[in-house]
Write a protein that holds these residues in place. Structure first.
Motif, short mmCIF file in Angstrom:
data_model
loop_
_atom_site.label_atom_id
_atom_site.label_comp_id
_atom_site.label_asym_id
_atom_site.label_seq_id
_atom_site.Cartn_x
_atom_site.Cartn_y
_atom_site.Cartn_z
N LYS A 1 76.36 75.93 6.11
CA LYS A 1 75.39 76.68 6.89
C LYS A 1 73.96 76.33 6.46
O LYS A 1 73.05 76.22 7.29
N ASN B 1 73.04 73.19 8.02
CA ASN B 1 72.77 73.40 9.44
C ASN B 1 71.32 73.84 9.65
O ASN B 1 70.62 73.35 10.55
N LYS C 1 75.62 66.46 17.17
CA LYS C 1 76.85 66.89 17.85
C LYS C 1 78.04 66.77 16.91
O LYS C 1 78.91 67.65 16.87
N CYS D 1 77.80 69.59 14.40
CA CYS D 1 78.17 70.88 14.99
C CYS D 1 79.68 71.04 15.05
O CYS D 1 80.20 72.14 14.81
N ARG D 2 80.39 69.98 15.37
CA ARG D 2 81.85 70.05 15.39
C ARG D 2 82.38 70.32 13.99
O ARG D 2 83.33 71.11 13.81
N TYR D 3 81.80 69.67 13.00
CA TYR D 3 82.20 69.90 11.61
C TYR D 3 81.89 71.33 11.20
O TYR D 3 82.73 72.01 10.59
N TYR D 4 80.70 71.81 11.53
CA TYR D 4 80.30 73.19 11.20
C TYR D 4 81.26 74.20 11.83
O TYR D 4 81.71 75.15 11.16
N ASP D 5 81.59 74.01 13.09
CA ASP D 5 82.51 74.93 13.77
C ASP D 5 83.90 74.90 13.14
O ASP D 5 84.57 75.94 13.03
N ARG D 6 84.33 73.73 12.71
CA ARG D 6 85.64 73.61 12.07
C ARG D 6 85.66 74.37 10.74
O ARG D 6 86.62 75.09 10.43
N ARG E 1 83.70 76.88 9.91
CA ARG E 1 83.60 78.31 10.21
C ARG E 1 84.96 78.88 10.60
O ARG E 1 85.35 79.96 10.15
N ARG E 2 85.69 78.17 11.46
CA ARG E 2 87.00 78.66 11.89
C ARG E 2 87.97 78.78 10.73
O ARG E 2 88.83 79.68 10.72
#
Length: 325
Positions: free
Chosen positions: A244, A247, A265, A268-273, A275-276
């Motif tokens: 984070k 980010n 981009k 962002c995919r790495y960050y979302d992964r 986070r999930r």
């Protein structure tokens, strides 16, 4: 710089996200572009060395034409961290309007504890205690660990990021830093507990303070950023905190999405992964223990008294201070 015209600088977990969503709908207000809580003033070294004095306008308000009549504003719950007051004092016009959102400091601390616990800002042992004991008992252990230690208690306001669960609830001490350079008449205070009961009413008072109209078509009754998530583990929470931070660095401070969209981009995919894999729904609804509330009321008592002096509001009465059995 002539920018911004007003700043809402906190406090965290006091409804600033909701206020942001309301103000961004107002036709006479322009908020910072593509960033909800800019890091410009929160990282003074970065803004001074890399962005310079014109950097604020270039980064956040380039989309406005020179003759745009809208008020330029920032809603940023982190502007009471260490160093921010000094940076704002040097850069803002003395007549800049300031907005502070206040909440019962004990309730704010408990809400912040749950929110930042899940995001890796607290020690790993605090996360482990919470998962084993539950939020209420875990929070009680955490505040006693900090406040029963004279060294920890004394450095709360010196190391605010380390102790942000408690440091950001010392409203009087934080506001005093701004009173040294900004006039009290240019400060507006909103009490969270009243605000959430009638957002439109309290926003009308804010519009009057900002000298703008009560516009039609604005949606009120919003519930934003409840923070009802918990971390899967202490180690994953720490990992998420680091990601984070990157980010913030890439998106806000470096504005990387504007000059390297493909890389951002991917990030962002790495960050979302991450986070999930880190955050899951929080099913723990345990309420604050009465003994914890009484303990924290004693700690915050002097600061609340100072906040009453500054605001002219009977905050202790509004917050039913000292009524815990």
């Amino acid at each position: 710089m002539g920018c911004p015209d007003f700043v809402c600088m906190g406090f965290q977990k006091c409804g600033t996200s909701t206020l942001y969503e309301i103000l961004r709908q107002h036709p006479q207000i322009a908020l910072c572009s593509d960033v909800k809580e800019p890091m410009y003033y929160r990282v003074p070294v970065w803004s001074t060395v890399f962005w310079g004095k014109v950097g604020y306008r270039v980064r956040y308000f380039t989309y406005l034409k020179k003759d745009d009549p809208r008020l330029r504003g920032e809603v940023n719950a982190g502007l009471t961290f260490n160093g921010c007051a000094g940076k704002l004092t040097r850069n803002l016009d003395p007549d800049t309007k300031m907005i502070f959102m206040l909440r019962n400091p004990v309730d704010r601390s408990y809400s912040a504890y749950k929110y930042f616990l899940a995001r890796g800002f607290l020690p790993e042992e605090a996360v482990e205690d919470d998962q084993r004991l539950g939020h209420a008992a875990g929070f009680d252990r955490y505040v006693h660990t900090v406040l029963d230690d004279p060294a920890g208690r004394n450095e709360i306001m010196e190391k605010r990021m380390k102790y942000l669960v408690l440091s950001q609830s010392n409203y009087g001490a934080c506001i005093d830093e701004y009173l040294s350079a900004f006039d009290r008449k240019n400060m507006h205070f909103i009490v969270f507990e009243d605000f959430i009961c009638d957002e439109h009413r309290f926003c009308r008072g804010l519009y009057e303070f900002l000298n703008i109209d009560d516009a039609e078509g604005i949606r009120y009754g919003l519930a934003v950023n409840p923070g009802n998530e918990r971390a899967v583990s202490a180690s994953r929470a720490k990992h998420f905190m680091i990601v984070k931070g990157w980010n913030y660095f890439l998106y806000d401070l470096c504005a990387i999405r504007h000059w390297n969209p493909p890389f951002y981009k991917w990030f962002c995919r790495y960050y979302d992964r991450v986070r999930r894999k880190t955050l899951v729904p929080d099913t723990d609804r345990s309420k604050l223990l009465p003994e914890t509330r009484a303990f924290l009321e004693r700690y915050f008592d002097a600061d609340v008294a100072r906040t009453e002096e500054i605001t002219g509001m009977p905050l202790k009465s509004m917050w039913k201070w000292g009524t815990t059995p």
